[in-house]
Write an enzyme that holds these catalytic residues in place. Structure first.
Site, PDB file in Angstrom:
ATOM      1  N   ASP A  58      -8.503   3.644   1.191  1.00  0.00           N
ATOM      2  CA  ASP A  58      -7.337   4.043   1.984  1.00  0.00           C
ATOM      3  C   ASP A  58      -8.499   4.329   3.296  1.00  0.00           C
ATOM      4  O   ASP A  58      -9.164   5.358   3.199  1.00  0.00           O
ATOM      5  CB  ASP A  58      -6.559   5.041   1.457  1.00  0.00           C
ATOM      6  CG  ASP A  58      -5.689   5.377   2.580  1.00  0.00           C
ATOM      7  OD1 ASP A  58      -5.531   4.857   3.564  1.00  0.00           O
ATOM      8  OD2 ASP A  58      -4.937   6.355   2.337  1.00  0.00           O
ATOM      9  N   ARG A  79      -3.652  -0.554   5.423  1.00  0.00           N
ATOM     10  CA  ARG A  79      -3.931  -1.815   4.418  1.00  0.00           C
ATOM     11  C   ARG A  79      -3.115  -2.877   4.092  1.00  0.00           C
ATOM     12  O   ARG A  79      -3.565  -4.053   4.355  1.00  0.00           O
ATOM     13  CB  ARG A  79      -4.474  -1.216   3.007  1.00  0.00           C
ATOM     14  CG  ARG A  79      -5.718  -0.229   3.049  1.00  0.00           C
ATOM     15  CD  ARG A  79      -5.944   0.477   1.652  1.00  0.00           C
ATOM     16  NE  ARG A  79      -4.738   1.624   1.690  1.00  0.00           N
ATOM     17  CZ  ARG A  79      -4.509   2.215   0.441  1.00  0.00           C
ATOM     18  NH1 ARG A  79      -5.063   2.284  -0.572  1.00  0.00           N
ATOM     19  NH2 ARG A  79      -3.344   3.004   0.729  1.00  0.00           N
ATOM     20  N   CYS A 128       0.870  -1.257  -0.172  1.00  0.00           N
ATOM     21  CA  CYS A 128      -0.042  -0.029  -0.099  1.00  0.00           C
ATOM     22  C   CYS A 128       0.873   1.313   0.015  1.00  0.00           C
ATOM     23  O   CYS A 128       2.136   0.985  -0.304  1.00  0.00           O
ATOM     24  CB  CYS A 128      -0.939  -0.122   1.309  1.00  0.00           C
ATOM     25  SG  CYS A 128      -0.253  -0.018   2.916  1.00  0.00           S
TER      26      CYS A 128
HETATM   27  P1  4NP Z   1      -2.013   2.905   4.043  1.00  0.00           P
HETATM   28  O1  4NP Z   1      -2.504   3.979   4.406  1.00  0.00           O
HETATM   29  O2  4NP Z   1      -1.311   3.125   2.586  1.00  0.00           O
HETATM   30  O3  4NP Z   1      -2.956   1.890   4.012  1.00  0.00           O
HETATM   31  O4  4NP Z   1      -0.810   2.263   5.121  1.00  0.00           O
HETATM   32  C1  4NP Z   1      -1.994   5.351   4.582  1.00  0.00           C
HETATM   33  C2  4NP Z   1      -1.034   5.592   5.644  1.00  0.00           C
HETATM   34  C3  4NP Z   1      -0.431   6.851   5.885  1.00  0.00           C
HETATM   35  C4  4NP Z   1      -0.598   7.829   5.128  1.00  0.00           C
HETATM   36  C5  4NP Z   1      -1.452   7.505   3.942  1.00  0.00           C
HETATM   37  C6  4NP Z   1      -2.273   6.317   3.624  1.00  0.00           C
HETATM   38  N1  4NP Z   1      -0.088   8.994   5.222  1.00  0.00           N
HETATM   39  O5  4NP Z   1      -0.275  10.052   4.273  1.00  0.00           O
HETATM   40  O6  4NP Z   1       0.683   9.138   6.051  1.00  0.00           O
END
Ligand code: 4NP
Length: 155
Positions: free
Chosen positions: A125, A16, A10
Site C-alpha cells: 500500500d 492501487r 484494494c
Molecule cells: P488503496 O490505498 O487501498 O491502495 O486505495 C489506501 C487508500 C486509503 C486508505 C488506505 C489505503 N485510507 O486509510 O484512507
C-alpha cells in the site's frame, strides 16, 4: 467464449486498484484485447472520490488517464458480474472472501499470482509513503496486467 471481465480490488480504491485498472486498460488496448474491467475497494472511506493525485500522475506518466475514475465499494453483484476478481494483498483477499455471497461465480485470487515468480506476493500500500512508492505500485500492477493480457489473448 465469455468475454473476460476483471475487477481489481484494494482497500480504498484510490491508490492501487485504480492503477491496476489503468494498467490493464492500457495493456488490453495495446494488444487489441476485448475485455471489461473495473476497480473497487473493500472499504467505503473514499466512495465517490477520484484516485489519489499521486496515482493519477503516475498513470499519466505511463500514458494512461485515470483521472475520471470514482471510488466505489465492492458489492454482492460484483461476484456474478465479473469473471475474475483480483485482490491487491492478503487482507483484501480475506475481506473479499468474507463478503462473498452464495452463488458467486467469479474466480478470486491475488493479483500477483498472475506473474510468474511473484505468486503469493502482496502489492504494498503506497498511501502513507512517498511518491516513488506509486511507481513501485505501477511496476507491479503493469507486470500483472501484461501477464493477464497474454493469458487472455491465448485462450
Ligand atoms: P488503496 O490505498 O487501498 O491502495 O486505495 C489506501 C487508500 C486509503 C486508505 C488506505 C489505503 N485510507 O486509510 O484512507
Amino acid at each position: 467464449m465469455t468475454k473476460p471481465s476483471l475487477l481489481f480490488v484494494c482497500l480504498g480504491n484510490i491508490c492501487r486498484s485504480p492503477l491496476a485498472e489503468g494498467a490493464f486498460r492500457g495493456a488490453a488496448k495495446a494488444a487489441g484485447l476485448d475485455a471489461d474491467c473495473d476497480s473497487c475497494g473493500t472499504a467505503a472511506y473514499h466512495v465517490g472520490n477520484p484516485p489519489d493525485p499521486r496515482s493519477i500522475e503516475t498513470a499519466a506518466r505511463h500514458g494512461v488517464d485515470i483521472g475520471s475514475l470514482q471510488a466505489r465499494q465492492l458489492c454482492a453483484d460484483d461476484f456474478k458480474r465479473f469473471t475474475q476478481i483480483f485482490a491487491m494483498d492478503h487482507q483484501n483477499l480475506a475481506n473479499i472472501e468474507a463478503v462473498k455471497p452464495e452463488g458467486a461465480t467469479a474466480e478470486i485470487s491475488l493479483l500477483m499470482d498472475a506473474v510468474e515468480g511473484r505468486e503469493g506476493a502482496a502489492i504494498a500500500d503506497p498511501y502513507y509513503d512517498g511518491e516513488e512508492h506509486f511507481q513501485f505500485t505501477w511496476d507491479d500492477v503493469s507486470a500483472a496486467a501484461e501477464a493477464l493480457v497474454i493469458k487472455l489473448k491465448s485462450r
